[in-house]
Design a protein around this motif. Structure first.
Motif, PDB file in Angstrom:
ATOM      1  N   MET A 187       1.173  -0.915   0.485  1.00 14.19           N
ATOM      2  CA  MET A 187      -0.188  -0.088  -0.247  1.00 14.19           C
ATOM      3  C   MET A 187       1.056   1.559   0.584  1.00 14.19           C
ATOM      4  N   VAL A 188       0.754   1.690  -1.127  1.00 20.08           N
ATOM      5  CA  VAL A 188       1.610   2.917  -1.434  1.00 20.08           C
ATOM      6  C   VAL A 188       1.369   4.234  -1.122  1.00 20.08           C
ATOM      7  N   ASN A 189       1.929   5.259  -1.225  1.00 19.23           N
ATOM      8  CA  ASN A 189       0.826   6.577  -0.853  1.00 19.23           C
ATOM      9  C   ASN A 189       1.532   7.270  -2.394  1.00 19.23           C
ATOM     10  N   THR A 190       0.603   6.837  -3.113  1.00 19.29           N
ATOM     11  CA  THR A 190       0.950   7.959  -4.358  1.00 19.29           C
ATOM     12  C   THR A 190      -0.062   8.405  -5.235  1.00 19.29           C
ATOM     13  N   GLU A 191      -0.364   8.845  -6.629  1.00 23.23           N
ATOM     14  CA  GLU A 191      -1.920   9.231  -7.081  1.00 23.23           C
ATOM     15  C   GLU A 191      -2.550   8.415  -7.719  1.00 23.23           C
ATOM     16  N   ILE A 192      -2.004   7.059  -7.725  1.00 26.37           N
ATOM     17  CA  ILE A 192      -3.582   5.828  -7.890  1.00 26.37           C
ATOM     18  C   ILE A 192      -4.595   6.080  -6.845  1.00 26.37           C
ATOM     19  N   THR A 193      -5.186   6.776  -6.060  1.00 25.29           N
ATOM     20  CA  THR A 193      -6.033   6.892  -6.107  1.00 25.29           C
ATOM     21  C   THR A 193      -7.262   8.497  -6.349  1.00 25.29           C
ATOM     22  N   ARG A 194      -6.139   8.340  -7.294  1.00 24.52           N
ATOM     23  CA  ARG A 194      -7.081  10.449  -7.958  1.00 24.52           C
ATOM     24  C   ARG A 194      -8.571   9.712  -7.994  1.00 24.52           C
ATOM     25  N   HIS A 195      -9.212   8.594  -8.509  1.00 26.30           N
ATOM     26  CA  HIS A 195     -10.344   8.451  -8.205  1.00 26.30           C
ATOM     27  C   HIS A 195     -11.293   7.890  -7.405  1.00 26.30           C
ATOM     28  N   VAL A 196     -10.629   7.912  -6.324  1.00 29.83           N
ATOM     29  CA  VAL A 196     -10.945   7.262  -5.353  1.00 29.83           C
ATOM     30  C   VAL A 196     -11.767   8.397  -3.788  1.00 29.83           C
ATOM     31  N   MET A 197     -12.966   8.547  -3.613  1.00 28.61           N
ATOM     32  CA  MET A 197     -13.738   9.423  -3.157  1.00 28.61           C
ATOM     33  C   MET A 197     -12.354   9.750  -1.774  1.00 28.61           C
ATOM     34  N   ARG A 198     -12.783  10.958  -1.084  1.00 26.10           N
ATOM     35  CA  ARG A 198     -11.826  11.765  -0.309  1.00 26.10           C
ATOM     36  C   ARG A 198     -11.381  11.127   0.975  1.00 26.10           C
ATOM     37  N   PRO A 199     -12.525  11.124   1.453  1.00 21.39           N
ATOM     38  CA  PRO A 199     -13.063   9.621   2.568  1.00 21.39           C
ATOM     39  C   PRO A 199     -12.296   8.322   2.935  1.00 21.39           C
ATOM     40  N   LEU A 200     -12.758   7.783   1.721  1.00 20.67           N
ATOM     41  CA  LEU A 200     -12.271   6.711   1.800  1.00 20.67           C
ATOM     42  C   LEU A 200     -10.910   6.596   1.938  1.00 20.67           C
ATOM     43  N   VAL A 201      -9.904   7.340   0.585  1.00 19.70           N
ATOM     44  CA  VAL A 201      -9.200   7.038   1.005  1.00 19.70           C
ATOM     45  C   VAL A 201      -8.619   7.972   2.898  1.00 19.70           C
ATOM     46  N   ASP A 202      -8.939   8.957   3.122  1.00 16.00           N
ATOM     47  CA  ASP A 202      -8.105   9.218   4.968  1.00 16.00           C
ATOM     48  C   ASP A 202      -7.965   7.822   5.667  1.00 16.00           C
ATOM     49  N   ILE A 203      -9.406   7.631   5.058  1.00 15.25           N
ATOM     50  CA  ILE A 203      -9.710   6.282   6.284  1.00 15.25           C
ATOM     51  C   ILE A 203      -8.621   5.542   6.032  1.00 15.25           C
ATOM     52  N   VAL A 204      -8.502   5.144   4.856  1.00 11.31           N
ATOM     53  CA  VAL A 204      -6.874   4.360   4.525  1.00 11.31           C
ATOM     54  C   VAL A 204      -5.662   4.885   5.176  1.00 11.31           C
ATOM     55  N   LYS A 205      -5.315   6.302   5.411  1.00  8.38           N
ATOM     56  CA  LYS A 205      -5.164   7.297   5.618  1.00  8.38           C
ATOM     57  C   LYS A 205      -4.298   7.198   6.929  1.00  8.38           C
ATOM     58  N   THR A 206      -5.399   6.569   7.343  1.00  6.69           N
ATOM     59  CA  THR A 206      -5.285   6.374   8.951  1.00  6.69           C
ATOM     60  C   THR A 206      -4.868   5.513   9.463  1.00  6.69           C
ATOM     61  N   PHE A 207      -4.714   4.543   8.783  1.00  5.87           N
ATOM     62  CA  PHE A 207      -3.697   3.441   9.352  1.00  5.87           C
ATOM     63  C   PHE A 207      -2.024   3.213   8.495  1.00  5.87           C
ATOM     64  N   SER A 208      -1.692   4.889   8.392  1.00  5.38           N
ATOM     65  CA  SER A 208       0.198   5.217   7.790  1.00  5.38           C
ATOM     66  C   SER A 208       1.207   4.565   8.527  1.00  5.38           C
ATOM     67  N   MET A 209       1.392   3.494   9.123  1.00  8.58           N
ATOM     68  CA  MET A 209       2.054   3.227   9.702  1.00  8.58           C
ATOM     69  C   MET A 209       2.494   1.980   9.149  1.00  8.58           C
ATOM     70  N   MET A 210       1.389   1.463   7.740  1.00  7.81           N
ATOM     71  CA  MET A 210       1.009   0.388   6.891  1.00  7.81           C
ATOM     72  C   MET A 210       1.529   1.448   5.613  1.00  7.81           C
ATOM     73  N   ILE A 211       1.420   2.146   5.513  1.00 11.13           N
ATOM     74  CA  ILE A 211       1.569   2.709   3.927  1.00 11.13           C
ATOM     75  C   ILE A 211       3.242   2.894   3.872  1.00 11.13           C
ATOM     76  N   LYS A 212       3.199   2.138   2.348  1.00 15.58           N
ATOM     77  CA  LYS A 212       5.152   3.175   2.256  1.00 15.58           C
ATOM     78  C   LYS A 212       4.814   4.307   1.226  1.00 15.58           C
ATOM     79  N   THR A 213       6.295   4.829   1.873  1.00 13.03           N
ATOM     80  CA  THR A 213       6.808   5.971   0.870  1.00 13.03           C
ATOM     81  C   THR A 213       6.953   5.830  -1.099  1.00 13.03           C
ATOM     82  N   PRO A 214       6.858   5.897  -1.481  1.00 10.48           N
ATOM     83  CA  PRO A 214       6.760   5.243  -3.392  1.00 10.48           C
ATOM     84  C   PRO A 214       8.208   5.395  -3.212  1.00 10.48           C
TER      85      PRO A 214
END
Ligand SMILES: NC(=O)c1ccc[n+]([C@@H]2O[C@H](COP(=O)([O-])OP(=O)(O)OC[C@H]3O[C@@H](n4cnc5c(N)ncnc54)[C@H](OP(=O)(O)O)[C@@H]3O)[C@@H](O)[C@H]2O)c1
Length: 298
Positions: free
Chosen positions: A213-240
């Motif tokens: 799970m990588v923090n990139t622009e790939i989620t550009r078509h996903v609704m913002r609130p959903l992206v924000d929920i996923v980003k709350t698991f920031s510990m599991m999200i990778k940098t590019p």
């Protein structure tokens, strides 16, 4: 000391040099692709960014040159949603390059509203699978000539939700963006398996990769609130840059420690879904892809 984050995001490094090697990175202008390209340039490889938008591509070239002293990096135009563009790109590569050691099929679209490519294929299937299938077909002679060489297909964990809907590949009967993305990422895994069987004897190895799970622009078509929920698991999200690790692992690890046709995650061999190991489906997908593209690839 092992931190909680490094449990979720294993760190990786390698000092392998790639002087004299040439790599193509599709979608090399942003995200995981740009970090992959930058790392390869830092190892001394000549890197071609294959991008649909040349303004963004040239900006990425400038960024990489600024960050990597002496980087040998160029940009060439490639729109994977257009087979004519793919042909022009391949022709250009044959005209300028003597060798190609690494083809990194990284570009991708995700969760898009229903749309078709120039050639009339559903966008996820057309760009993520057929575009890269066709590109690999066209560049295979150069990869063979440059053997040992490698093809890396950037797939996703999402492939585990995928099914190849042979009776509705374009989602015309029933379209859902998540299903369409998952199908295309499963196609990446199956293409890799079948490609490896056919090209191992030629010295061309193939690997599929889940970058995590990588923090990139790939989620550009996903609704913002959903992206924000996923980003709350920031510990599991990778940098590019961390998202590029598994691709890079599949490039620099000695061949005798790798398994051609295999699926890799967190810089190690992993198990793809059961559907991703179905050789019958892989073979059928190969035949259908050739038919759709009007090519003969035996
Ligand atoms: N980020 C994640 O969490 C994640 C997870 C699993 C798998 N992946 C996979 O990782 C790969 C890289 O994604 P990313 O996260 O780095 O996304 P990204 O930042 O959105 O980058 C995608 C790249 O693909 C390019 N692209 C899209 N359509 C194209 C086309 N028709 N022709 C040529 N290039 C095209 C984009 O070009 P533009 O800049 O012009 O749009 C961009 O360079 C994808 O295959 C994706 O499926 C990502």
């Amino acid at each position: 000391m092992q931190t909680v984050r490094s449990f979720f995001v294993p760190q990786w490094s390698s000092d392998v040099r790639l002087d004299g090697k040439t790599a193509i990175v599709t979608g090399g202008n942003v995200g995981i692709g740009k970090e992959t390209a930058k790392d390869l340039a830092g190892r001394g490889a000549r890197v071609i960014l294959a991008c649909r938008d040349m303004v963004k591509a040239e900006q990425a070239v400038c960024d990489i040159m600024r960050e990597v002293k002496g980087a040998k990096v160029v940009a060439k135009q490639l729109d994977l949603a257009d087979t004519t563009s793919i042909c022009h790109f391949a022709e250009n590569v044959y005209n300028t390059e003597k060798a190609l050691h690494y083809l990194i099929n990284n570009a991708g679209v995700a969760f898009c509203p229903y749309a078709k490519t120039v050639d009339g294929f559903e966008t996820h299937f057309g760009v993520n699978h057929l575009g890269h299938f066709f590109l690999t077909f066209l560049l295979l002679d150069l990869l063979k000539h440059s053997a040992p060489s490698r093809v890396i297909n950037v797939s996703s964990m999402a492939h585990t939700m995928g099914k190849i809907q042979f009776d509705d590949l374009g989602g015309e009967k029933d379209y859902h963006p998540v299903r369409a993305y998952a199908q295309s990422k499963l196609a990446n895994v199956l293409f890799t398996r079948e490609l490896a069987k056919r090209t191992e004897v030629m010295g061309v190895m193939a690997y599929s990769v889940d970058p995590g799970m990588v923090n990139t622009e790939i989620t550009r078509h996903v609704m913002r609130p959903l992206v924000d929920i996923v980003k709350t698991f920031s510990m599991m999200i990778k940098t590019p840059a961390e998202g590029a690790y598994t691709t890079l692992h599949c490039i620099v690890t000695p061949e005798n420690q790798m398994h051609t046709g295999g699926y890799y995650r967190d810089c190690a061999r992993a198990q793809s879904s059961r559907a991703g190991q179905d050789d019958g489906t892989a073979l059928k997908l190969w035949a259908v892809s050739c038919h759709l593209l009007g090519i003969r690839w035996r």
